[in-house]
Design an enzyme around this catalytic site. Structure first.
Site, PDB file in Angstrom:
ATOM      1  N   SER A 135      37.791  69.094  32.839  1.00 21.06           N
ATOM      2  CA  SER A 135      37.786  68.932  34.283  1.00 21.06           C
ATOM      3  C   SER A 135      37.677  70.286  34.998  1.00 21.06           C
ATOM      4  O   SER A 135      36.773  71.049  34.683  1.00 21.06           O
ATOM      5  CB  SER A 135      39.031  68.157  34.687  1.00 21.06           C
TER       6      SER A 135
ATOM      7  N   HIS B  54      38.052  59.392  33.147  1.00 16.61           N
ATOM      8  CA  HIS B  54      38.358  60.816  33.196  1.00 16.61           C
ATOM      9  C   HIS B  54      39.645  61.079  32.416  1.00 16.61           C
ATOM     10  O   HIS B  54      40.734  60.687  32.849  1.00 16.61           O
ATOM     11  CB  HIS B  54      38.534  61.180  34.676  1.00 16.61           C
TER      12      HIS B  54
HETATM   13  C1  GCU Z   1      39.456  66.682  41.164  1.00 18.77           C
HETATM   14  C2  GCU Z   1      38.274  67.521  41.550  1.00 18.77           C
HETATM   15  C3  GCU Z   1      37.323  67.746  40.384  1.00 18.77           C
HETATM   16  C4  GCU Z   1      38.067  68.266  39.189  1.00 18.77           C
HETATM   17  C5  GCU Z   1      39.228  67.338  38.892  1.00 18.77           C
HETATM   18  C6  GCU Z   1      40.145  67.803  37.784  1.00 18.77           C
HETATM   19  O1  GCU Z   1      39.055  65.377  40.906  1.00 18.77           O
HETATM   20  O2  GCU Z   1      37.640  66.893  42.630  1.00 18.77           O
HETATM   21  O3  GCU Z   1      36.306  68.668  40.733  1.00 18.77           O
HETATM   22  O4  GCU Z   1      37.220  68.409  38.089  1.00 18.77           O
HETATM   23  O5  GCU Z   1      40.051  67.236  40.028  1.00 18.77           O
HETATM   24  O6  GCU Z   1      40.256  68.983  37.508  1.00 18.77           O
HETATM   25  O7  GCU Z   1      40.779  66.902  37.232  1.00 18.77           O
END
Ligand code: GCU
Length: 352
Positions: free
Chosen positions: A190, A333
């Protein structure tokens, strides 16, 4: 078919690499992540604890890393876990949401899974640090942010700082005889996947960058992207980037690059892009097309980029043959065992 999908995105053409490497780094620093300060000092590691664990299979150490900065010495903790039977061991340098004591730094702790024993059993070590031990994941200018003067519209953001810290861990790992200096990857999930890519793009000592679901401002193309946009990310997390980046909100087509430049900077080394089918905020299609669009940089150098059939992947698609690996797995995710097993397989195949 894939070439048509890429043409529709109207991407800026890739510069020729490695000849224009410095110019490309400059573009990304100036407009997105900010400039990283140069570092010439020495990094020292003090062993705070040392034990044999996993029933005799692994060495576990807690190391306090220290290095000089313009505002004094800066230190943070690193955890080293190495298989005792493999010397020197290839390692995953993993930029983590977990603290040493496994305390919650935020909700990400719950969904970032690292199957340590399984990684060790495959002959790899895991070296990790908690990103918030370097500087907080907030607009507060603390930790490493205070150690360097900040500068103007293109001064570095937090992603740059976390990436810089990973390079200092690399400095330290190169001093250890039990680590294989030619097989150190940098990984993150992420926001930390974005960080791992920016780190490896700048630091050519990493043999592999692994980004899992890094999405916007990571492994996903900006032009034509679904889910999160530059406006979304710079409104919620402006401090991850340099100030200038926010000026591209709503006009991604004005960016003088797209994210395939970031992946291209890793050529001719290796990069692994992981996507999850239901992670529409990150946008798996834009991650896949980015990997495909970066491939010509690898091919120019004479190595294969992404090797893929000429169709968009459907879930449970593993592509390992080229120097750009790609996984589209089912689910959401999350950083899971399935992802790590793919990374291990890719590393085994390419011996990186
Ligand atoms: C949020 C953000 C993302 C990122 C994510 C994370 O959703 O908008 O850009 O990748 O957090 O780090 O879990």
């Amino acid at each position: 078919m894939l070439n048509e999908l890429i043409t529709e995105r109207k991407l800026p053409a890739l510069p020729s690499l490695p000849a224009e490497r410095q110019e490309v780094l400059h573009l990304l620093a100036e407009n997105e992540y900010g400039f990283t300060p140069s570092f010439e000092g020495e990094v020292s590691g003090f062993t705070e604890s040392h034990e044999i664990t996993y029933g005799g299979k692994a060495l576990s150490e807690r190391i306090l890393l220290s290095f000089p900065t313009p505002h004094g010495t800066f230190s943070f903790r690193v955890r080293v876990l190495l298989p005792v039977e493999v010397k020197p061991a290839p390692v995953f340098l993993h930029i983590s949401f977990h603290t040493e004591e496994n305390k919650a730094v935020n909700d990400h702790r719950i969904v970032e899974h690292v199957p340590e024993e399984e990684i060790l059993d495959h002959g790899y070590g895991i070296v990790s640090f908690c990103y918030e031990d370097v500087t907080s994941d907030s607009g507060r200018w603390d930790g490493l942010a205070l150690a360097y003067p900040s500068g103007g519209d293109s001064g570095w953001g937090k992603i740059g700082m976390w990436a810089f810290a990973a390079s200092r861990v690399m400095d330290y790992l190169l001093t250890r005889e039990d680590v294989d200096s030619t097989r150190i990857s940098v990984s993150g999930w992420s926001r930390l996947g974005k960080t791992a890519l920016w780190c490896a793009a700048q630091d050519e000592r990493f043999s592999l960058a692994i980004s899992t679901e890094s999405g916007c401002s990571g492994a996903a193309l900006q032009r034509g992207k679904g889910g999160e946009t530059v406006r979304d990310i710079t409104s919620r997390f402006p401090y991850w980037f340099c100030r200038k980046y926010a000026s591209f909100a709503g006009c991604e087509d004005k960016l003088p690059f797209d994210q395939h430049y970031l992946l291209a900077l890793i050529a001719p080394r290796t990069v692994f892009v992981g996507s999850a089918e239901k992670d529409l905020w990150a946008d798996p299609v834009s991650e896949f097309l980015c990997a495909k669009a970066a491939s010509s940089a690898f091919e120019q150098i004479g190595v294969p980029g992404l090797i893929t059939p000429d169709v968009l992947p459907s879930a449970e698609c593993d592509l390992y043959d080229g120097r750009i690996g790609y996984l589209l797995r089912r689910g959401e995710h999350w950083l899971m065992r399935r992802d790590w097993l793919a990374h291990i397989r890719f590393r085994d195949l390419h011996h990186v």
